[in-house]
Design a protein around this motif. Structure first.
Motif, mmCIF file in Angstrom:
data_model
loop_
_atom_site.group_PDB
_atom_site.id
_atom_site.type_symbol
_atom_site.label_atom_id
_atom_site.label_comp_id
_atom_site.label_asym_id
_atom_site.label_seq_id
_atom_site.Cartn_x
_atom_site.Cartn_y
_atom_site.Cartn_z
ATOM 1 N N ASP A 183 7.311 64.064 50.933
ATOM 2 C CA ASP A 183 8.400 64.581 52.961
ATOM 3 C C ASP A 183 8.363 63.298 53.530
ATOM 4 N N GLU A 184 6.491 63.984 54.782
ATOM 5 C CA GLU A 184 6.589 63.111 55.564
ATOM 6 C C GLU A 184 6.560 61.623 55.660
ATOM 7 N N LEU A 185 5.869 61.475 54.526
ATOM 8 C CA LEU A 185 5.259 60.091 53.935
ATOM 9 C C LEU A 185 6.995 59.499 54.339
ATOM 10 N N LEU A 186 7.591 59.473 53.682
ATOM 11 C CA LEU A 186 8.889 59.272 53.191
ATOM 12 C C LEU A 186 9.902 59.278 54.962
ATOM 13 N N ASP A 187 9.517 60.022 55.662
ATOM 14 C CA ASP A 187 10.826 60.596 56.562
ATOM 15 C C ASP A 187 9.581 59.300 57.671
ATOM 16 N N ARG A 188 8.517 59.267 57.872
ATOM 17 C CA ARG A 188 7.730 58.156 59.027
ATOM 18 C C ARG A 188 8.390 56.991 58.412
ATOM 19 N N GLY A 189 8.667 56.513 56.847
ATOM 20 C CA GLY A 189 8.598 55.313 56.587
ATOM 21 C C GLY A 189 7.946 54.728 56.264
ATOM 22 N N LEU A 190 6.895 55.484 55.791
ATOM 23 C CA LEU A 190 4.648 55.099 55.174
ATOM 24 C C LEU A 190 5.126 54.138 53.906
ATOM 25 N N VAL A 191 6.822 54.839 52.824
ATOM 26 C CA VAL A 191 6.442 54.293 51.845
ATOM 27 C C VAL A 191 7.743 52.817 51.291
ATOM 28 N N PRO A 192 7.024 52.111 50.809
ATOM 29 C CA PRO A 192 7.105 50.610 50.841
ATOM 30 C C PRO A 192 9.103 50.628 50.233
ATOM 31 N N GLY A 193 10.459 50.371 51.008
ATOM 32 C CA GLY A 193 11.132 50.322 50.622
ATOM 33 C C GLY A 193 11.596 49.779 49.117
ATOM 34 N N GLU A 194 10.879 49.467 48.330
ATOM 35 C CA GLU A 194 10.889 48.831 47.395
ATOM 36 C C GLU A 194 10.508 50.535 45.848
ATOM 37 N N ARG A 195 9.362 50.876 47.057
ATOM 38 C CA ARG A 195 9.050 52.502 45.767
ATOM 39 C C ARG A 195 9.984 53.449 46.037
ATOM 40 N N TRP B 189 3.299 65.050 42.062
ATOM 41 C CA TRP B 189 2.073 65.182 42.108
ATOM 42 C C TRP B 189 2.453 63.532 41.219
ATOM 43 N N GLY B 190 2.946 62.659 40.596
ATOM 44 C CA GLY B 190 3.813 61.692 40.329
ATOM 45 C C GLY B 190 3.962 60.623 40.993
ATOM 46 N N ALA B 191 5.091 61.757 42.038
ATOM 47 C CA ALA B 191 6.334 61.372 42.977
ATOM 48 C C ALA B 191 5.166 60.957 44.133
ATOM 49 N N LEU B 192 4.003 61.562 45.287
ATOM 50 C CA LEU B 192 3.418 61.569 45.422
ATOM 51 C C LEU B 192 1.966 60.417 44.993
ATOM 52 N N GLU B 193 1.830 60.247 44.076
ATOM 53 C CA GLU B 193 0.684 59.278 44.187
ATOM 54 C C GLU B 193 1.822 57.780 44.312
ATOM 55 N N TYR B 194 2.404 57.578 43.358
ATOM 56 C CA TYR B 194 3.776 56.019 43.102
ATOM 57 C C TYR B 194 3.777 55.792 44.870
ATOM 58 N N ALA B 195 4.092 56.987 45.408
ATOM 59 C CA ALA B 195 4.814 56.162 47.222
ATOM 60 C C ALA B 195 3.323 56.148 47.320
ATOM 61 N N MET B 196 2.126 56.524 46.995
ATOM 62 C CA MET B 196 1.107 55.871 47.837
ATOM 63 C C MET B 196 -0.018 54.371 47.218
ATOM 64 N N ASN B 197 0.475 54.666 46.317
ATOM 65 C CA ASN B 197 -0.333 53.928 45.580
ATOM 66 C C ASN B 197 0.248 53.103 44.794
ATOM 67 N N GLY B 198 1.586 53.310 44.870
ATOM 68 C CA GLY B 198 2.170 52.042 43.179
ATOM 69 C C GLY B 198 2.142 51.953 41.924
#
Length: 58
Positions: free
Chosen positions: A11-23, A37-46
């Protein structure tokens, strides 16, 4: 890390705009399928490592 902490971190990553838009769409899809866990890893690493794929229950 507990699952609730992973939810908050995502939630914090998404709220702060730290997840690239295409992800974002894929992150939400993965999250809604119950794979935080998969969503979090995908958000951070693609990508999702083989570890999460092998442990996922589909």
């Amino acid at each position: 890390m507990e699952e609730t902490h992973a939810e908050r971190l995502l939630d914090e990553l998404l709220d702060r705009g730290l997840v690239p838009g295409e992800r974002i769409e894929e992150v939400q899809r993965i999250r809604e399928s119950g794979e935080i866990w998969g969503a979090l890893e995908y958000a951070m690493n693609g990508e999702i490592s083989e570890r999460w794929r092998s442990e996922a229950v589909v």
